[in-house]
Design a protein around this motif. Structure first.
Motif, PDB file in Angstrom:
ATOM      1  N   GLY A 160     -10.918  56.656  19.663  1.00 53.62           N
ATOM      2  CA  GLY A 160      -9.874  56.457  18.678  1.00 53.62           C
ATOM      3  C   GLY A 160      -9.635  54.974  18.461  1.00 53.62           C
ATOM      4  N   LYS A 177     -23.473  56.277  33.508  1.00 50.84           N
ATOM      5  CA  LYS A 177     -22.915  57.578  33.846  1.00 50.84           C
ATOM      6  C   LYS A 177     -23.651  58.138  35.049  1.00 50.84           C
ATOM      7  CE  LYS A 177     -21.963  60.456  30.460  1.00 50.84           C
ATOM      8  NZ  LYS A 177     -22.151  61.507  29.408  1.00 50.84           N
ATOM      9  N   PHE A 193      -7.187  53.433  24.896  1.00 48.39           N
ATOM     10  CA  PHE A 193      -8.047  54.198  24.012  1.00 48.39           C
ATOM     11  C   PHE A 193      -8.120  55.648  24.486  1.00 48.39           C
ATOM     12  CE2 PHE A 193      -9.793  51.048  21.266  1.00 48.39           C
ATOM     13  CZ  PHE A 193      -9.942  49.887  22.011  1.00 48.39           C
ATOM     14  N   LEU A 239     -12.868  47.622  30.256  1.00 44.84           N
ATOM     15  CA  LEU A 239     -12.572  48.988  29.819  1.00 44.84           C
ATOM     16  C   LEU A 239     -12.702  49.919  31.024  1.00 44.84           C
ATOM     17  CD1 LEU A 239     -11.992  50.710  27.282  1.00 44.84           C
ATOM     18  CD2 LEU A 239     -14.467  50.912  26.975  1.00 44.84           C
ATOM     19  N   GLN A 252     -18.108  44.426  31.815  1.00 45.88           N
ATOM     20  CA  GLN A 252     -17.075  43.611  31.168  1.00 45.88           C
ATOM     21  C   GLN A 252     -17.424  43.292  29.721  1.00 45.88           C
ATOM     22  OE1 GLN A 252     -14.094  43.660  32.775  1.00 45.88           O
ATOM     23  NE2 GLN A 252     -13.943  41.438  32.997  1.00 45.88           N
ATOM     24  N   LYS A 266     -11.303  46.267  17.340  1.00 45.10           N
ATOM     25  CA  LYS A 266     -11.715  47.634  17.006  1.00 45.10           C
ATOM     26  C   LYS A 266     -12.057  48.406  18.274  1.00 45.10           C
ATOM     27  CE  LYS A 266     -11.484  46.841  12.590  1.00 45.10           C
ATOM     28  NZ  LYS A 266     -10.381  47.470  11.775  1.00 45.10           N
ATOM     29  N   SER A 267     -12.412  49.663  18.114  1.00 45.38           N
ATOM     30  CA  SER A 267     -12.765  50.502  19.258  1.00 45.38           C
ATOM     31  C   SER A 267     -14.277  50.470  19.489  1.00 45.38           C
ATOM     32  CB  SER A 267     -12.272  51.933  19.029  1.00 45.38           C
ATOM     33  OG  SER A 267     -12.750  52.436  17.807  1.00 45.38           O
ATOM     34  N   PRO A 268     -14.714  50.775  20.699  1.00 48.39           N
ATOM     35  CA  PRO A 268     -16.149  50.803  20.991  1.00 48.39           C
ATOM     36  C   PRO A 268     -16.845  51.921  20.215  1.00 48.39           C
ATOM     37  CG  PRO A 268     -14.852  50.724  23.011  1.00 48.39           C
ATOM     38  CD  PRO A 268     -13.914  51.031  21.905  1.00 48.39           C
ATOM     39  N   LEU A 312     -17.890  57.580  32.503  1.00 47.06           N
ATOM     40  CA  LEU A 312     -18.558  56.348  32.121  1.00 47.06           C
ATOM     41  C   LEU A 312     -17.916  55.170  32.845  1.00 47.06           C
ATOM     42  CD1 LEU A 312     -19.096  56.490  28.239  1.00 47.06           C
ATOM     43  CD2 LEU A 312     -20.838  56.542  30.017  1.00 47.06           C
ATOM     44  N   PHE A 357     -25.845  53.480  28.649  1.00 47.81           N
ATOM     45  CA  PHE A 357     -25.363  53.421  27.275  1.00 47.81           C
ATOM     46  C   PHE A 357     -25.093  51.969  26.873  1.00 47.81           C
ATOM     47  CE2 PHE A 357     -24.411  57.963  26.994  1.00 47.81           C
ATOM     48  CZ  PHE A 357     -24.397  58.297  28.326  1.00 47.81           C
ATOM     49  N   TYR A 369     -22.647  50.188  24.004  1.00 45.83           N
ATOM     50  CA  TYR A 369     -21.614  50.309  22.994  1.00 45.83           C
ATOM     51  C   TYR A 369     -21.402  48.936  22.351  1.00 45.83           C
ATOM     52  CZ  TYR A 369     -19.936  55.003  24.291  1.00 45.83           C
ATOM     53  OH  TYR A 369     -19.821  56.359  24.501  1.00 45.83           O
ATOM     54  N   GLN A 409     -18.516  46.664  20.211  1.00 49.88           N
ATOM     55  CA  GLN A 409     -17.092  46.615  19.912  1.00 49.88           C
ATOM     56  C   GLN A 409     -16.798  45.355  19.103  1.00 49.88           C
ATOM     57  OE1 GLN A 409     -14.383  46.465  23.313  1.00 49.88           O
ATOM     58  NE2 GLN A 409     -12.761  47.446  22.124  1.00 49.88           N
ATOM     59  N   LEU A 431     -20.842  53.852  20.009  1.00 49.70           N
ATOM     60  CA  LEU A 431     -22.125  53.985  20.693  1.00 49.70           C
ATOM     61  C   LEU A 431     -23.266  53.504  19.801  1.00 49.70           C
ATOM     62  CD1 LEU A 431     -23.599  55.069  23.227  1.00 49.70           C
ATOM     63  CD2 LEU A 431     -23.847  57.239  22.017  1.00 49.70           C
ATOM     64  N   LEU A 474     -21.002  46.345  25.183  1.00 48.66           N
ATOM     65  CA  LEU A 474     -20.605  46.917  26.462  1.00 48.66           C
ATOM     66  C   LEU A 474     -21.720  47.807  27.001  1.00 48.66           C
ATOM     67  CD1 LEU A 474     -17.026  48.049  25.353  1.00 48.66           C
ATOM     68  CD2 LEU A 474     -17.552  46.071  26.752  1.00 48.66           C
ATOM     69  N   PHE A 518     -17.929  51.107  32.657  1.00 45.61           N
ATOM     70  CA  PHE A 518     -18.296  50.042  31.728  1.00 45.61           C
ATOM     71  C   PHE A 518     -18.387  48.698  32.424  1.00 45.61           C
ATOM     72  CE2 PHE A 518     -18.114  51.750  27.421  1.00 45.61           C
ATOM     73  CZ  PHE A 518     -17.483  52.966  27.617  1.00 45.61           C
TER      74      PHE A 518
END
Lengths: 113, 113
Positions: A105, B92, A91, A43, B105, B42-44, B101, B34, B36, B38, B46, B88, B103
């Motif tokens: 999203g 930051k 995204f 990502l 892998q 779908k989307s990540p 951000l 952070f 996340y 996933q 938090l 993930l 990320f």
């Protein structure tokens, strides 16, 4: 709240065609982010806006990619001309100043043949 | 060297056990960290963020940060099959990159019933 809205959800196109991805952030959010996700690269942040102004576009891969945010409720990411290596899930995410959470999203799954 | 590194897995853990996910980062100026989650397709979303050295707990999740070792981890206690997902790690920076951000892998986690 409807969340971040992206369209289209899926796009299949041929190499050389122009592709436009669309995003509507959560109402009231002042940050908007465009990400690309692939198996190889994970990502990656492409560009982000604050109050409709592009702040960091260092992740945009090359001149074929462009992004705009004409108003607080709409952004586009355009690829022209598209290439097979652009195939990925794109995204859009938004956030509010002072808050850590970026809301993603559902993504646009792009396949360039 | 990648900026944020995670073991890609897959990591397989029996239901009810503790799942431990690890992440290292290269930028010593990083300010916030952070995790996340996933789900496939779908989307990540938090799960947690952490700023300070030490542990931060939220329900079954504990984030751990060691800035001297540039190491972040996520512990999931009493693992459930619904925890099966890709996790993930994201980092930051401060200053001008304060909203950017980066990320890793991702680590694919499977909880076996």
């Amino acid at each position: 709240d409807a969340g971040v809205i992206q369209s289209p959800r899926h796009e299949v196109t041929e190499m050389g065609q122009e592709v436009t991805l669309r995003c509507k952030p959560i109402s009231g959010h002042d940050y908007l982010f465009w990400y690309r996700q692939t198996m190889m690269r994970g990502l990656e942040l492409l560009i982000y806006f604050n109050n409709n102004v592009p702040i960091d576009d260092s992740g945009m891969p090359e001149d074929r990619f462009s992004a705009k945010m004409p108003n607080a409720s709409f952004s586009t990411l355009k690829i022209q001309p598209s290439e097979p290596r652009d195939s990925a899930v794109y995204f859009c995410a938004s956030s509010l100043t002072g808050r850590e959470t970026q809301y993603f999203g559902p993504g646009t799954r792009l396949l360039v043949l | 060297q990648k900026e944020v590194e995670q073991n890609s897995g897959p990591l397989s853990v029996p239901e009810g056990a503790i799942a431990s996910l690890n992440c290292t980062y290269s930028d010593r100026g990083s300010q916030s960290f952070f995790w996340y989650r996933q789900y496939s397709g779908k989307s990540p979303e938090l799960i947690m963020f952490i700023y300070s050295n030490g542990d931060k707990e939220d329900g079954r999740f504990t984030a751990q940060l060691n800035k001297a070792s540039q190491y972040v981890s996520l512990l999931i206690r009493d693992s459930q099959p619904s925890d099966s997902a890709t996790y993930l790690c994201a980092v930051k920076g401060g200053g001008q990159g304060a909203q950017k951000l980066v990320f890793g892998q991702g680590t694919r986690l499977t909880i076996n019933p």
